[in-house]
Motif scaffolding. Sequence first.
Motif, PDB file in Angstrom:
ATOM      1  N   CYS A  90       5.728   6.710  -3.609  1.00 47.62           N
ATOM      2  CA  CYS A  90       5.016   7.727  -2.829  1.00 47.62           C
ATOM      3  C   CYS A  90       3.910   8.309  -3.697  1.00 47.62           C
ATOM      4  O   CYS A  90       4.142   8.636  -4.861  1.00 47.62           O
ATOM      5  N   HIS A  91       2.726   8.429  -3.124  1.00 46.48           N
ATOM      6  CA  HIS A  91       1.607   9.088  -3.792  1.00 46.48           C
ATOM      7  C   HIS A  91       1.296  10.324  -2.949  1.00 46.48           C
ATOM      8  O   HIS A  91       0.379  10.319  -2.130  1.00 46.48           O
ATOM      9  N   GLY A  92       2.116  11.356  -3.121  1.00 44.72           N
ATOM     10  CA  GLY A  92       1.973  12.539  -2.288  1.00 44.72           C
ATOM     11  C   GLY A  92       2.421  12.224  -0.865  1.00 44.72           C
ATOM     12  O   GLY A  92       3.028  11.187  -0.595  1.00 44.72           O
ATOM     13  N   PRO A  93       2.095  13.106   0.068  1.00 45.74           N
ATOM     14  CA  PRO A  93       2.573  12.905   1.444  1.00 45.74           C
ATOM     15  C   PRO A  93       1.771  11.873   2.240  1.00 45.74           C
ATOM     16  O   PRO A  93       2.225  11.425   3.289  1.00 45.74           O
ATOM     17  N   ASN A  94       0.615  11.455   1.750  1.00 48.54           N
ATOM     18  CA  ASN A  94      -0.284  10.650   2.579  1.00 48.54           C
ATOM     19  C   ASN A  94      -0.436   9.186   2.193  1.00 48.54           C
ATOM     20  O   ASN A  94      -1.067   8.428   2.936  1.00 48.54           O
ATOM     21  N   PHE A  95       0.117   8.758   1.039  1.00 46.38           N
ATOM     22  CA  PHE A  95      -0.109   7.382   0.589  1.00 46.38           C
ATOM     23  C   PHE A  95       1.165   6.768   0.026  1.00 46.38           C
ATOM     24  O   PHE A  95       2.005   7.463  -0.545  1.00 46.38           O
ATOM     25  N   ARG A 133      -1.377  -1.460  -2.378  1.00 48.24           N
ATOM     26  CA  ARG A 133      -1.560  -0.332  -3.293  1.00 48.24           C
ATOM     27  C   ARG A 133      -2.182   0.849  -2.556  1.00 48.24           C
ATOM     28  O   ARG A 133      -3.240   0.743  -1.956  1.00 48.24           O
ATOM     29  N   LYS A 134      -1.466   1.965  -2.606  1.00 48.27           N
ATOM     30  CA  LYS A 134      -1.955   3.262  -2.120  1.00 48.27           C
ATOM     31  C   LYS A 134      -2.555   3.172  -0.704  1.00 48.27           C
ATOM     32  O   LYS A 134      -3.691   3.547  -0.470  1.00 48.27           O
ATOM     33  N   ILE A 135      -1.732   2.668   0.212  1.00 45.48           N
ATOM     34  CA  ILE A 135      -2.153   2.625   1.613  1.00 45.48           C
ATOM     35  C   ILE A 135      -1.713   3.915   2.303  1.00 45.48           C
ATOM     36  O   ILE A 135      -0.807   4.606   1.832  1.00 45.48           O
ATOM     37  N   SER A 136      -2.329   4.242   3.420  1.00 44.95           N
ATOM     38  CA  SER A 136      -1.972   5.461   4.152  1.00 44.95           C
ATOM     39  C   SER A 136      -0.535   5.351   4.659  1.00 44.95           C
ATOM     40  O   SER A 136      -0.018   4.248   4.882  1.00 44.95           O
ATOM     41  N   THR A 137       0.114   6.495   4.863  1.00 43.36           N
ATOM     42  CA  THR A 137       1.473   6.481   5.401  1.00 43.36           C
ATOM     43  C   THR A 137       1.485   5.868   6.802  1.00 43.36           C
ATOM     44  O   THR A 137       2.477   5.249   7.195  1.00 43.36           O
ATOM     45  N   GLU A 138       0.408   6.002   7.521  1.00 45.60           N
ATOM     46  CA  GLU A 138       0.304   5.378   8.846  1.00 45.60           C
ATOM     47  C   GLU A 138       0.448   3.856   8.722  1.00 45.60           C
ATOM     48  O   GLU A 138       1.221   3.229   9.454  1.00 45.60           O
ATOM     49  N   PHE A 139      -0.300   3.245   7.798  1.00 45.52           N
ATOM     50  CA  PHE A 139      -0.191   1.798   7.584  1.00 45.52           C
ATOM     51  C   PHE A 139       1.167   1.431   6.995  1.00 45.52           C
ATOM     52  O   PHE A 139       1.751   0.410   7.344  1.00 45.52           O
TER      53      PHE A 139
END
Length: 186
Positions: A90-95, A133-139
Amino acid sequence: MDYKDYLTIISPPERVNDKIRLFKRACGNSIGKFPGMYAKAHISFDIIRDSIDKHSKTPLTLKPFYELVDFKIRTIPAHELKINGFDFFCHGPNFRTIYAALEMNEDTENWFRTVKQALRINRKLKPHITITRKISTEFFNVLWPYFQNTEYQDSFEAESLLILEKESGNPFNHYKEYKKLPFAKK
Protein backbone atom coordinates in the motif's frame (compact mmCIF):
# COMPACT_ATOMS: atom_id res chain seq x y z
CA MET A 1 30.58 16.37 -14.39
CA ASP A 2 27.89 13.93 -15.50
CA TYR A 3 26.50 12.09 -12.51
CA LYS A 4 25.34 8.50 -12.67
CA ASP A 5 22.62 6.57 -10.90
CA TYR A 6 23.34 2.94 -10.05
CA LEU A 7 20.62 0.34 -9.53
CA THR A 8 21.53 -2.98 -7.91
CA ILE A 9 19.31 -5.93 -8.85
CA ILE A 10 19.00 -9.68 -9.08
CA SER A 11 17.85 -10.60 -12.55
CA PRO A 12 15.94 -13.89 -12.71
CA PRO A 13 16.29 -16.26 -15.67
CA GLU A 14 14.44 -15.57 -18.92
CA ARG A 15 11.68 -18.12 -18.19
CA VAL A 16 10.72 -16.17 -15.04
CA ASN A 17 10.94 -12.88 -16.94
CA ASP A 18 8.65 -14.34 -19.63
CA LYS A 19 6.05 -15.36 -17.02
CA ILE A 20 6.15 -11.94 -15.32
CA ARG A 21 5.84 -10.29 -18.75
CA LEU A 22 2.64 -12.30 -19.35
CA PHE A 23 1.19 -11.14 -16.02
CA LYS A 24 2.07 -7.53 -16.87
CA ARG A 25 0.54 -7.85 -20.33
CA ALA A 26 -2.69 -9.26 -18.86
CA CYS A 27 -2.81 -6.30 -16.45
CA GLY A 28 -2.26 -3.88 -19.33
CA ASN A 29 -5.13 -5.50 -21.23
CA SER A 30 -7.40 -4.83 -18.24
CA ILE A 31 -6.31 -1.36 -17.09
CA GLY A 32 -4.18 0.10 -19.90
CA LYS A 33 -0.56 1.21 -19.60
CA PHE A 34 1.00 1.56 -16.15
CA PRO A 35 4.48 2.47 -14.77
CA GLY A 36 6.99 -0.34 -15.24
CA MET A 37 4.76 -2.24 -17.65
CA TYR A 38 7.70 -3.02 -19.94
CA ALA A 39 10.40 -3.41 -17.27
CA LYS A 40 12.18 -6.76 -17.07
CA ALA A 41 11.53 -8.88 -14.01
CA HIS A 42 14.01 -8.13 -11.23
CA ILE A 43 14.53 -7.88 -7.49
CA SER A 44 15.89 -4.44 -6.63
CA PHE A 45 18.10 -3.53 -3.74
CA ASP A 46 18.95 0.14 -3.99
CA ILE A 47 19.53 3.13 -6.23
CA ILE A 48 22.54 5.25 -5.36
CA ARG A 49 24.06 8.26 -7.10
CA ASP A 50 27.54 9.65 -7.57
CA SER A 51 27.95 12.83 -5.55
CA ILE A 52 30.35 15.70 -4.82
CA ASP A 53 32.36 16.06 -1.63
CA LYS A 54 31.02 19.25 0.04
CA HIS A 55 34.44 20.32 1.32
CA SER A 56 36.83 19.54 -1.52
CA LYS A 57 34.23 19.87 -4.32
CA THR A 58 35.68 16.72 -5.92
CA PRO A 59 33.45 14.07 -7.47
CA LEU A 60 32.83 10.97 -5.39
CA THR A 61 32.27 8.21 -7.92
CA LEU A 62 30.95 4.84 -6.89
CA LYS A 63 33.32 2.73 -8.98
CA PRO A 64 35.72 2.08 -6.03
CA PHE A 65 32.72 1.15 -3.87
CA TYR A 66 31.64 -1.49 -6.38
CA GLU A 67 35.18 -2.91 -6.51
CA LEU A 68 34.97 -3.51 -2.76
CA VAL A 69 31.42 -4.89 -3.02
CA ASP A 70 32.54 -7.22 -5.82
CA PHE A 71 35.11 -8.78 -3.47
CA LYS A 72 32.49 -9.30 -0.73
CA ILE A 73 29.76 -10.64 -3.04
CA ARG A 74 32.12 -13.30 -4.41
CA THR A 75 32.29 -14.80 -0.89
CA ILE A 76 28.47 -15.15 -0.53
CA PRO A 77 27.16 -18.45 -1.91
CA ALA A 78 24.54 -18.42 -4.68
CA HIS A 79 21.07 -19.07 -3.27
CA GLU A 80 17.85 -20.60 -4.55
CA LEU A 81 14.96 -18.12 -4.46
CA LYS A 82 11.40 -19.40 -4.48
CA ILE A 83 8.42 -17.46 -5.82
CA ASN A 84 5.18 -18.32 -4.06
CA GLY A 85 2.06 -16.42 -5.11
CA PHE A 86 1.35 -12.70 -5.07
CA ASP A 87 1.04 -9.89 -2.56
CA PHE A 88 0.81 -6.11 -2.61
CA PHE A 89 2.17 -2.94 -1.01
CA CYS A 90 0.00 0.00 0.00
CA HIS A 91 1.25 3.47 -0.88
CA GLY A 92 -1.16 5.46 1.26
CA PRO A 93 -4.90 5.16 0.64
CA ASN A 94 -4.78 5.77 -3.12
CA PHE A 95 -2.07 3.52 -4.62
CA ARG A 96 -0.98 -0.13 -4.61
CA THR A 97 1.87 -2.23 -6.03
CA ILE A 98 1.18 -5.86 -6.95
CA TYR A 99 4.16 -8.21 -6.89
CA ALA A 100 5.22 -11.85 -7.13
CA ALA A 101 6.14 -12.81 -3.57
CA LEU A 102 9.36 -14.52 -2.58
CA GLU A 103 9.19 -17.26 0.01
CA MET A 104 11.14 -15.88 2.96
CA ASN A 105 12.25 -18.76 5.17
CA GLU A 106 15.06 -18.29 7.71
CA ASP A 107 17.84 -19.27 5.26
CA THR A 108 16.59 -16.85 2.60
CA GLU A 109 16.15 -14.02 5.12
CA ASN A 110 19.71 -14.57 6.36
CA TRP A 111 21.03 -14.66 2.79
CA PHE A 112 19.35 -11.34 1.92
CA ARG A 113 20.66 -9.85 5.19
CA THR A 114 24.22 -10.86 4.21
CA VAL A 115 23.81 -9.34 0.73
CA LYS A 116 22.42 -6.12 2.25
CA GLN A 117 25.42 -5.92 4.59
CA ALA A 118 27.82 -6.34 1.66
CA LEU A 119 26.00 -3.51 -0.15
CA ARG A 120 25.92 -1.40 3.04
CA ILE A 121 22.14 -1.10 2.91
CA ASN A 122 20.65 -0.24 6.28
CA ARG A 123 17.01 0.28 5.36
CA LYS A 124 14.35 -2.42 5.58
CA LEU A 125 13.97 -4.45 2.40
CA LYS A 126 11.05 -6.60 1.22
CA PRO A 127 12.46 -8.61 -1.72
CA HIS A 128 9.85 -9.04 -4.47
CA ILE A 129 9.28 -8.99 -8.24
CA THR A 130 7.00 -6.13 -9.23
CA ILE A 131 4.05 -6.77 -11.52
CA THR A 132 2.27 -3.37 -11.33
CA ARG A 133 3.93 -0.42 -9.63
CA LYS A 134 1.96 2.23 -7.76
CA ILE A 135 -1.35 1.87 -9.58
CA SER A 136 -4.53 3.56 -8.34
CA THR A 137 -6.69 1.63 -5.87
CA GLU A 138 -9.40 1.69 -8.53
CA PHE A 139 -7.16 -0.29 -10.93
CA PHE A 140 -5.91 -2.45 -8.06
CA ASN A 141 -9.49 -3.44 -7.22
CA VAL A 142 -9.95 -4.56 -10.83
CA LEU A 143 -6.74 -6.65 -10.87
CA TRP A 144 -6.35 -8.05 -7.35
CA PRO A 145 -9.18 -10.65 -7.50
CA TYR A 146 -7.36 -12.27 -10.44
CA PHE A 147 -4.05 -12.42 -8.54
CA GLN A 148 -5.76 -13.63 -5.36
CA ASN A 149 -7.08 -16.63 -7.26
CA THR A 150 -3.96 -17.36 -9.33
CA GLU A 151 -1.24 -19.72 -8.18
CA TYR A 152 2.30 -19.00 -9.25
CA GLN A 153 5.21 -21.01 -7.94
CA ASP A 154 8.69 -21.06 -9.39
CA SER A 155 12.29 -21.03 -8.24
CA PHE A 156 15.64 -19.98 -9.56
CA GLU A 157 19.25 -19.71 -8.47
CA ALA A 158 20.40 -16.18 -7.67
CA GLU A 159 23.82 -16.45 -9.28
CA SER A 160 24.85 -12.80 -9.36
CA LEU A 161 24.02 -9.20 -8.65
CA LEU A 162 23.69 -6.92 -11.62
CA ILE A 163 24.72 -3.29 -11.30
CA LEU A 164 22.97 -1.03 -13.80
CA GLU A 165 23.91 2.59 -14.51
CA LYS A 166 22.39 5.59 -16.24
CA GLU A 167 23.10 9.30 -16.51
CA SER A 168 21.31 11.16 -13.70
CA GLY A 169 18.72 13.81 -14.27
CA ASN A 170 17.35 12.78 -17.66
CA PRO A 171 14.07 10.83 -17.36
CA PHE A 172 14.54 9.43 -20.88
CA ASN A 173 17.83 7.69 -20.05
CA HIS A 174 17.60 3.95 -19.53
CA TYR A 175 19.70 1.76 -17.29
CA LYS A 176 22.49 -0.23 -18.94
CA GLU A 177 24.62 -2.98 -17.48
CA TYR A 178 27.65 -1.60 -15.66
CA LYS A 179 28.94 -4.67 -13.82
CA LYS A 180 27.93 -8.21 -12.93
CA LEU A 181 28.97 -9.42 -9.48
CA PRO A 182 28.83 -13.24 -9.25
CA PHE A 183 28.04 -15.02 -6.01
CA ALA A 184 30.25 -17.92 -4.95
CA LYS A 185 29.42 -21.25 -6.55
CA LYS A 186 27.98 -23.80 -4.17
